[in-house]
Design a protein around this motif. Structure first.
Motif, short mmCIF file in Angstrom:
data_model
loop_
_atom_site.label_atom_id
_atom_site.label_comp_id
_atom_site.label_asym_id
_atom_site.label_seq_id
_atom_site.Cartn_x
_atom_site.Cartn_y
_atom_site.Cartn_z
N GLU A 182 0.84 -1.20 0.00
CA GLU A 182 0.00 0.00 0.00
C GLU A 182 0.87 1.24 0.00
OE1 GLU A 182 -3.08 0.44 2.79
OE2 GLU A 182 -4.25 -1.27 2.05
N THR A 183 0.51 2.21 -0.83
CA THR A 183 1.26 3.45 -0.92
C THR A 183 0.76 4.44 0.12
OG1 THR A 183 -0.22 4.58 -2.47
CG2 THR A 183 1.41 3.06 -3.40
N ALA A 184 1.51 5.52 0.28
CA ALA A 184 1.11 6.58 1.22
C ALA A 184 -0.19 7.24 0.77
CB ALA A 184 2.22 7.62 1.34
N ASP A 185 -0.52 7.13 -0.52
CA ASP A 185 -1.76 7.69 -1.05
C ASP A 185 -2.92 6.70 -1.00
OD1 ASP A 185 -0.42 10.06 -1.64
OD2 ASP A 185 0.18 9.32 -3.63
N ARG A 186 -2.72 5.61 -0.27
CA ARG A 186 -3.75 4.58 -0.07
C ARG A 186 -4.05 3.79 -1.34
NH1 ARG A 186 -2.73 3.75 4.57
NH2 ARG A 186 -4.56 2.38 4.66
N GLU A 187 -3.11 3.76 -2.27
CA GLU A 187 -3.29 2.90 -3.44
C GLU A 187 -2.78 1.50 -3.10
OE1 GLU A 187 -2.16 2.64 -8.22
OE2 GLU A 187 -1.24 4.17 -6.94
N ARG A 188 -3.55 0.51 -3.48
CA ARG A 188 -3.18 -0.88 -3.19
C ARG A 188 -2.63 -1.52 -4.46
NH1 ARG A 188 -4.65 -4.94 0.70
NH2 ARG A 188 -5.75 -3.31 1.84
N LEU A 189 -1.38 -1.98 -4.37
CA LEU A 189 -0.71 -2.62 -5.50
C LEU A 189 -0.69 -4.13 -5.26
CD1 LEU A 189 2.30 -0.16 -5.78
CD2 LEU A 189 0.23 -0.16 -7.17
N ILE A 190 -1.27 -4.88 -6.17
CA ILE A 190 -1.39 -6.33 -6.02
C ILE A 190 -0.82 -7.01 -7.25
CG2 ILE A 190 -2.96 -8.27 -5.69
CD1 ILE A 190 -4.96 -6.29 -4.46
#
Length: 297
Positions: A182-190
């Motif tokens: 999870e990025t600091a911008d709340r993006e979830r990378l899967i």
């Protein structure tokens, strides 16, 4: 020997070889969990049915059509037949009690990691590459079927690995591996190698890449590392079971909003999956079964 006799012998040989190859691949496919074998088995069966029936009809002179035309007709007939079967299976699943987004709980049964060589190698790889086990989970999806999962986290606390174990009709255990950050911008990378059909939608802040052909944990992890190297990542603090169940809830709501699922109050009459959703699942089933690829959601 004239050209027609030679063609007849070659056709018989081709049909015989297709039958033998199809039988061998069918037996192997029932004993191993391999995407490659599964795809080859389906193509060989399709070609075997198409060419075999065309040869039979041509040999018995039941139709006044050339061999190649008969093969094309039976090829399309098998396409129609399997499309009907797949559609009926999806409809049955939609009407069944099987949960599409099951909720997980801590696995206290002690049955966690299947004793299969590839899975033991995967567990060893996770340990050797700095991933420590956080939790063992289990979910009841209905009809007496449980799926198990193990959650690992790397030393930095910024990458989580989930291994999902799915029982198969042949008694073996299929598995998939996913890496999540999870990025600091709340993006979830899967990044995962799921080779089961999904067909639904993902939330807008989810960036998902599925690589069904990438069975190597090291290769899949390298793909994930390349994706996250330019992002400012957050350390995971939430409990894995809570995080996973929250994801399941988000996915379910998203798919209701997008028209993939019917709202709960309409499911008794219509089933869980809408007609658009069934088409999307059917398309992904075909892509996975015959090409090993997934559609973008």
């Amino acid at each position: 020997m004239n050209l027609i006799d030679l063609f007849s012998i070659d056709t018989q040989f081709l049909v015989s070889m297709l039958v033998i190859v199809s039988i061998i691949l069918g037996v192997v496919n029932s004993k191993v969990n391999s995407l490659t074998v599964g795809v080859l088995n389906r193509w060989s069966r399709w070609l075997c049915v198409s060419v075999g029936l065309a040869f039979l009809v041509d040999k018995m002179e039941w139709a006044n059509r050339p061999f190649w035309a008969l093969a094309v007709i039976f090829f399309l007939f098998w396409l129609l037949l399997e499309t009907l079967y797949t559609w009926l299976a999806i409809s049955a699943m939609s009407q069944s009690s099987i949960s599409l987004f099951p909720r997980f709980r801590n696995n206290k049964s002690g049955e966690e990691w299947p004793a299969q060589r590839k899975l033991i190698q995967l567990r060893d790889w996770l340990r050797e590459n700095g991933f420590r086990k956080l939790q063992a989970l289990v979910a009841d999806i209905g009809n007496g079927i449980d799926i198990r999962s193990s959650i690992y986290q790397d030393n930095s606390g910024k990458v989580r690995a989930q291994v999902l174990f799915i029982p198969q009709p042949n008694g073996l255990i299929s598995y998939s591996l996913s890496f999540t950050s999870e990025t600091a911008d709340r993006e979830r990378l899967i990044t995962d190698n799921m080779h089961t059909p999904y067909g639904g939608f993902y939330p807008d802040n989810w960036n998902v890449i599925r690589r069904p052909w990438t069975r190597s944990a090291a290769s899949l992890f390298n793909i994930h590392q390349k994706r996250i190297q330019s992002f400012d990542l957050e350390e995971y603090e939430v409990d894995p079971v809570d995080d996973l169940n929250q994801q399941q809830g988000v996915l379910e709501r998203k798919n209701i909003e997008e028209g993939f699922l019917f709202p709960p109050h309409l499911r008794e009459e219509n089933g869980k999956i809408t007609w658009e959703g069934r088409y999307r699942v059917w398309k992904e089933v075909w892509l996975l079964n015959y090409f090993g690829i997934v559609s973008r959601s």
